[in-house]
Design a protein around this motif. Sequence first.
Motif, PDB file in Angstrom:
ATOM      1  N   PRO A  63      -5.919 -17.766   7.967  1.00 40.85           N
ATOM      2  CA  PRO A  63      -5.453 -17.405   6.620  1.00 40.85           C
ATOM      3  C   PRO A  63      -3.948 -17.697   6.466  1.00 40.85           C
ATOM      4  N   LEU A  64      -3.556 -18.069   5.251  1.00 43.21           N
ATOM      5  CA  LEU A  64      -2.166 -18.426   4.987  1.00 43.21           C
ATOM      6  C   LEU A  64      -1.216 -17.277   5.303  1.00 43.21           C
ATOM      7  N   ALA A  65      -1.611 -16.064   4.979  1.00 43.01           N
ATOM      8  CA  ALA A  65      -0.752 -14.912   5.233  1.00 43.01           C
ATOM      9  C   ALA A  65      -0.489 -14.750   6.728  1.00 43.01           C
ATOM     10  N   LEU A  66      -1.517 -14.984   7.559  1.00 38.36           N
ATOM     11  CA  LEU A  66      -1.344 -14.866   9.003  1.00 38.36           C
ATOM     12  C   LEU A  66      -0.410 -15.958   9.527  1.00 38.36           C
ATOM     13  N   ILE A  67      -0.559 -17.164   9.033  1.00 40.28           N
ATOM     14  CA  ILE A  67       0.306 -18.263   9.461  1.00 40.28           C
ATOM     15  C   ILE A  67       1.754 -17.974   9.069  1.00 40.28           C
ATOM     16  N   LEU A  68       1.962 -17.479   7.846  1.00 39.26           N
ATOM     17  CA  LEU A  68       3.320 -17.140   7.414  1.00 39.26           C
ATOM     18  C   LEU A  68       3.907 -16.026   8.273  1.00 39.26           C
ATOM     19  N   LEU A  69       3.108 -15.027   8.600  1.00 41.92           N
ATOM     20  CA  LEU A  69       3.582 -13.923   9.430  1.00 41.92           C
ATOM     21  C   LEU A  69       3.959 -14.401  10.827  1.00 41.92           C
ATOM     22  N   GLY A  78      -0.288  -7.505  -1.577  1.00 42.35           N
ATOM     23  CA  GLY A  78      -1.036  -8.202  -2.629  1.00 42.35           C
ATOM     24  C   GLY A  78      -0.941  -9.707  -2.481  1.00 42.35           C
ATOM     25  N   PHE A  79       0.260 -10.209  -2.119  1.00 40.46           N
ATOM     26  CA  PHE A  79       0.422 -11.639  -1.874  1.00 40.46           C
ATOM     27  C   PHE A  79      -0.476 -12.098  -0.726  1.00 40.46           C
ATOM     28  N   ALA A  80      -0.542 -11.293   0.325  1.00 39.02           N
ATOM     29  CA  ALA A  80      -1.374 -11.654   1.474  1.00 39.02           C
ATOM     30  C   ALA A  80      -2.859 -11.666   1.102  1.00 39.02           C
ATOM     31  N   MET A  81      -3.274 -10.726   0.278  1.00 36.24           N
ATOM     32  CA  MET A  81      -4.681 -10.675  -0.110  1.00 36.24           C
ATOM     33  C   MET A  81      -5.055 -11.826  -1.046  1.00 36.24           C
ATOM     34  N   HIS A  82      -4.127 -12.246  -1.887  1.00 33.82           N
ATOM     35  CA  HIS A  82      -4.404 -13.378  -2.778  1.00 33.82           C
ATOM     36  C   HIS A  82      -4.442 -14.701  -2.022  1.00 33.82           C
ATOM     37  N   ASN A  83      -3.795 -14.752  -0.877  1.00 36.67           N
ATOM     38  CA  ASN A  83      -3.749 -15.982  -0.088  1.00 36.67           C
ATOM     39  C   ASN A  83      -4.542 -15.823   1.209  1.00 36.67           C
ATOM     40  N   ARG A 133      17.670   8.565  -0.542  1.00 32.86           N
ATOM     41  CA  ARG A 133      16.700   8.356   0.536  1.00 32.86           C
ATOM     42  C   ARG A 133      15.300   8.160  -0.040  1.00 32.86           C
ATOM     43  N   TYR A 134      14.902   8.998  -0.985  1.00 38.65           N
ATOM     44  CA  TYR A 134      13.583   8.847  -1.609  1.00 38.65           C
ATOM     45  C   TYR A 134      13.493   7.555  -2.423  1.00 38.65           C
ATOM     46  N   LEU A 135      14.578   7.183  -3.097  1.00 37.16           N
ATOM     47  CA  LEU A 135      14.593   5.948  -3.862  1.00 37.16           C
ATOM     48  C   LEU A 135      14.431   4.745  -2.936  1.00 37.16           C
ATOM     49  N   PHE A 136      15.096   4.775  -1.787  1.00 38.81           N
ATOM     50  CA  PHE A 136      14.970   3.682  -0.827  1.00 38.81           C
ATOM     51  C   PHE A 136      13.540   3.580  -0.299  1.00 38.81           C
ATOM     52  N   TRP A 137      12.897   4.717  -0.012  1.00 37.40           N
ATOM     53  CA  TRP A 137      11.499   4.690   0.436  1.00 37.40           C
ATOM     54  C   TRP A 137      10.583   4.156  -0.661  1.00 37.40           C
ATOM     55  N   LEU A 138      10.869   4.499  -1.908  1.00 35.37           N
ATOM     56  CA  LEU A 138      10.071   3.995  -3.023  1.00 35.37           C
ATOM     57  C   LEU A 138      10.204   2.476  -3.135  1.00 35.37           C
ATOM     58  N   ILE A 139      11.418   1.960  -2.978  1.00 34.42           N
ATOM     59  CA  ILE A 139      11.626   0.510  -3.037  1.00 34.42           C
ATOM     60  C   ILE A 139      10.893  -0.182  -1.890  1.00 34.42           C
ATOM     61  N   LYS A 140      10.945   0.402  -0.694  1.00 37.70           N
ATOM     62  CA  LYS A 140      10.228  -0.188   0.439  1.00 37.70           C
ATOM     63  C   LYS A 140       8.717  -0.177   0.203  1.00 37.70           C
ATOM     64  N   PHE A 141       8.189   0.899  -0.379  1.00 44.21           N
ATOM     65  CA  PHE A 141       6.761   0.980  -0.657  1.00 44.21           C
ATOM     66  C   PHE A 141       6.345  -0.069  -1.677  1.00 44.21           C
ATOM     67  N   ILE A 142       7.143  -0.234  -2.728  1.00 49.25           N
ATOM     68  CA  ILE A 142       6.830  -1.248  -3.744  1.00 49.25           C
ATOM     69  C   ILE A 142       6.858  -2.643  -3.124  1.00 49.25           C
ATOM     70  N   GLY A 143       7.843  -2.909  -2.262  1.00 45.50           N
ATOM     71  CA  GLY A 143       7.899  -4.203  -1.581  1.00 45.50           C
ATOM     72  C   GLY A 143       6.686  -4.431  -0.699  1.00 45.50           C
ATOM     73  N   PHE A 144       6.254  -3.387   0.010  1.00 43.70           N
ATOM     74  CA  PHE A 144       5.074  -3.515   0.859  1.00 43.70           C
ATOM     75  C   PHE A 144       3.839  -3.823   0.022  1.00 43.70           C
ATOM     76  N   VAL A 145       3.687  -3.125  -1.102  1.00 42.45           N
ATOM     77  CA  VAL A 145       2.523  -3.353  -1.965  1.00 42.45           C
ATOM     78  C   VAL A 145       2.529  -4.780  -2.499  1.00 42.45           C
TER      79      VAL A 145
END
Length: 126
Positions: free
Chosen positions: A66-72, A44-49, A28-40
Amino acid sequence: MSPFYCILKIRLIAIYATILLNLGVIMRYLFWLIKFIGFVLLFGFAMHNANPVRLNFYLGSSWEAPLALILLVFLVLGAAIGLLANLGQVIRLRREVLTLRKERRLWVNEKINKEAEILTPPLDAI
Protein backbone atom coordinates in the motif's frame (compact mmCIF):
# COMPACT_ATOMS: atom_id res chain seq x y z
CA MET A 1 -13.18 56.88 43.45
CA SER A 2 -15.98 54.81 44.83
CA PRO A 3 -15.36 51.63 46.84
CA PHE A 4 -17.37 49.69 44.30
CA TYR A 5 -14.94 50.72 41.53
CA CYS A 6 -11.93 49.64 43.64
CA ILE A 7 -13.49 46.25 44.39
CA LEU A 8 -14.37 45.79 40.72
CA LYS A 9 -10.82 46.68 39.68
CA ILE A 10 -9.31 44.21 42.17
CA ARG A 11 -11.72 41.50 41.01
CA LEU A 12 -10.77 42.09 37.34
CA ILE A 13 -7.07 41.87 38.21
CA ALA A 14 -7.71 38.56 40.03
CA ILE A 15 -9.61 37.18 37.05
CA TYR A 16 -6.83 38.25 34.67
CA ALA A 17 -4.20 36.59 36.89
CA THR A 18 -6.24 33.38 36.98
CA ILE A 19 -6.51 33.38 33.18
CA LEU A 20 -2.75 33.85 32.84
CA LEU A 21 -2.07 30.97 35.25
CA ASN A 22 -4.46 28.69 33.36
CA LEU A 23 -2.99 29.66 29.99
CA GLY A 24 -0.38 26.90 30.22
CA VAL A 25 -3.06 24.28 30.79
CA ILE A 26 -5.15 25.68 27.94
CA MET A 27 -2.14 25.66 25.59
CA ARG A 28 -1.38 22.04 26.52
CA TYR A 29 -4.92 20.94 25.63
CA LEU A 30 -4.84 23.02 22.44
CA PHE A 31 -1.57 21.37 21.40
CA TRP A 32 -3.06 17.89 22.01
CA LEU A 33 -6.11 18.88 19.95
CA ILE A 34 -3.88 19.99 17.06
CA LYS A 35 -1.93 16.73 17.23
CA PHE A 36 -5.18 14.72 17.22
CA ILE A 37 -6.50 16.60 14.19
CA GLY A 38 -3.20 16.01 12.39
CA PHE A 39 -3.35 12.30 13.20
CA VAL A 40 -6.92 12.05 11.91
CA LEU A 41 -5.97 13.82 8.67
CA LEU A 42 -2.93 11.58 8.11
CA PHE A 43 -4.93 8.47 8.97
CA GLY A 44 -7.61 9.49 6.46
CA PHE A 45 -4.90 10.06 3.84
CA ALA A 46 -3.53 6.58 4.52
CA MET A 47 -6.96 4.99 4.22
CA HIS A 48 -7.68 6.76 0.92
CA ASN A 49 -4.38 5.53 -0.48
CA ALA A 50 -4.65 1.89 0.59
CA ASN A 51 -4.45 0.63 -3.00
CA PRO A 52 -1.38 -1.48 -3.69
CA VAL A 53 1.47 0.27 -5.48
CA ARG A 54 4.34 -1.43 -7.25
CA LEU A 55 7.78 -0.01 -6.49
CA ASN A 56 10.38 -1.12 -9.05
CA PHE A 57 14.01 -1.38 -7.97
CA TYR A 58 17.12 -2.09 -10.01
CA LEU A 59 17.87 -5.52 -11.49
CA GLY A 60 14.22 -6.34 -12.02
CA SER A 61 13.20 -6.56 -8.36
CA SER A 62 10.00 -4.93 -7.20
CA TRP A 63 7.94 -4.45 -4.07
CA GLU A 64 4.15 -4.25 -4.00
CA ALA A 65 2.57 -2.66 -0.92
CA PRO A 66 0.00 0.00 0.00
CA LEU A 67 1.13 3.56 -0.77
CA ALA A 68 0.78 4.64 2.85
CA LEU A 69 3.13 1.84 3.98
CA ILE A 70 5.71 2.74 1.34
CA LEU A 71 5.56 6.41 2.36
CA LEU A 72 5.93 5.49 6.03
CA VAL A 73 8.93 3.23 5.35
CA PHE A 74 10.72 5.93 3.37
CA LEU A 75 9.89 8.55 6.00
CA VAL A 76 11.47 6.39 8.70
CA LEU A 77 14.49 5.65 6.49
CA GLY A 78 14.97 9.37 5.77
CA ALA A 79 14.76 10.25 9.46
CA ALA A 80 17.28 7.52 10.34
CA ILE A 81 19.71 8.69 7.64
CA GLY A 82 19.35 12.28 8.88
CA LEU A 83 20.09 11.25 12.46
CA LEU A 84 23.12 9.25 11.39
CA ALA A 85 24.39 12.20 9.34
CA ASN A 86 24.27 14.45 12.42
CA LEU A 87 25.69 11.89 14.85
CA GLY A 88 29.32 12.92 14.29
CA GLN A 89 28.59 16.57 14.93
CA VAL A 90 26.61 15.77 18.08
CA ILE A 91 29.47 13.68 19.47
CA ARG A 92 31.99 16.43 18.65
CA LEU A 93 29.85 19.09 20.34
CA ARG A 94 29.39 16.95 23.45
CA ARG A 95 33.16 16.52 23.73
CA GLU A 96 33.58 20.27 23.35
CA VAL A 97 31.01 20.92 26.09
CA LEU A 98 32.81 18.53 28.44
CA THR A 99 36.14 20.24 27.73
CA LEU A 100 34.65 23.69 28.34
CA ARG A 101 33.04 22.54 31.61
CA LYS A 102 36.38 21.17 32.77
CA GLU A 103 38.14 24.45 31.85
CA ARG A 104 35.45 26.44 33.68
CA ARG A 105 35.77 24.25 36.77
CA LEU A 106 39.55 24.75 36.78
CA TRP A 107 39.13 28.51 36.30
CA VAL A 108 36.64 28.75 39.18
CA ASN A 109 38.91 26.72 41.47
CA GLU A 110 41.86 28.91 40.51
CA LYS A 111 39.84 32.05 41.21
CA ILE A 112 38.74 30.70 44.61
CA ASN A 113 42.36 29.85 45.48
CA LYS A 114 43.51 33.38 44.52
CA GLU A 115 40.77 34.92 46.67
CA ALA A 116 41.78 32.65 49.55
CA GLU A 117 45.43 33.76 49.19
CA ILE A 118 44.39 37.42 49.19
CA LEU A 119 42.22 37.00 52.29
CA THR A 120 44.76 35.10 54.37
CA PRO A 121 46.90 37.39 56.51
CA PRO A 122 50.67 37.11 56.16
CA LEU A 123 52.35 34.86 58.69
CA ASP A 124 54.75 37.56 59.97
CA ALA A 125 51.82 39.83 60.86
CA ILE A 126 50.76 37.56 63.68
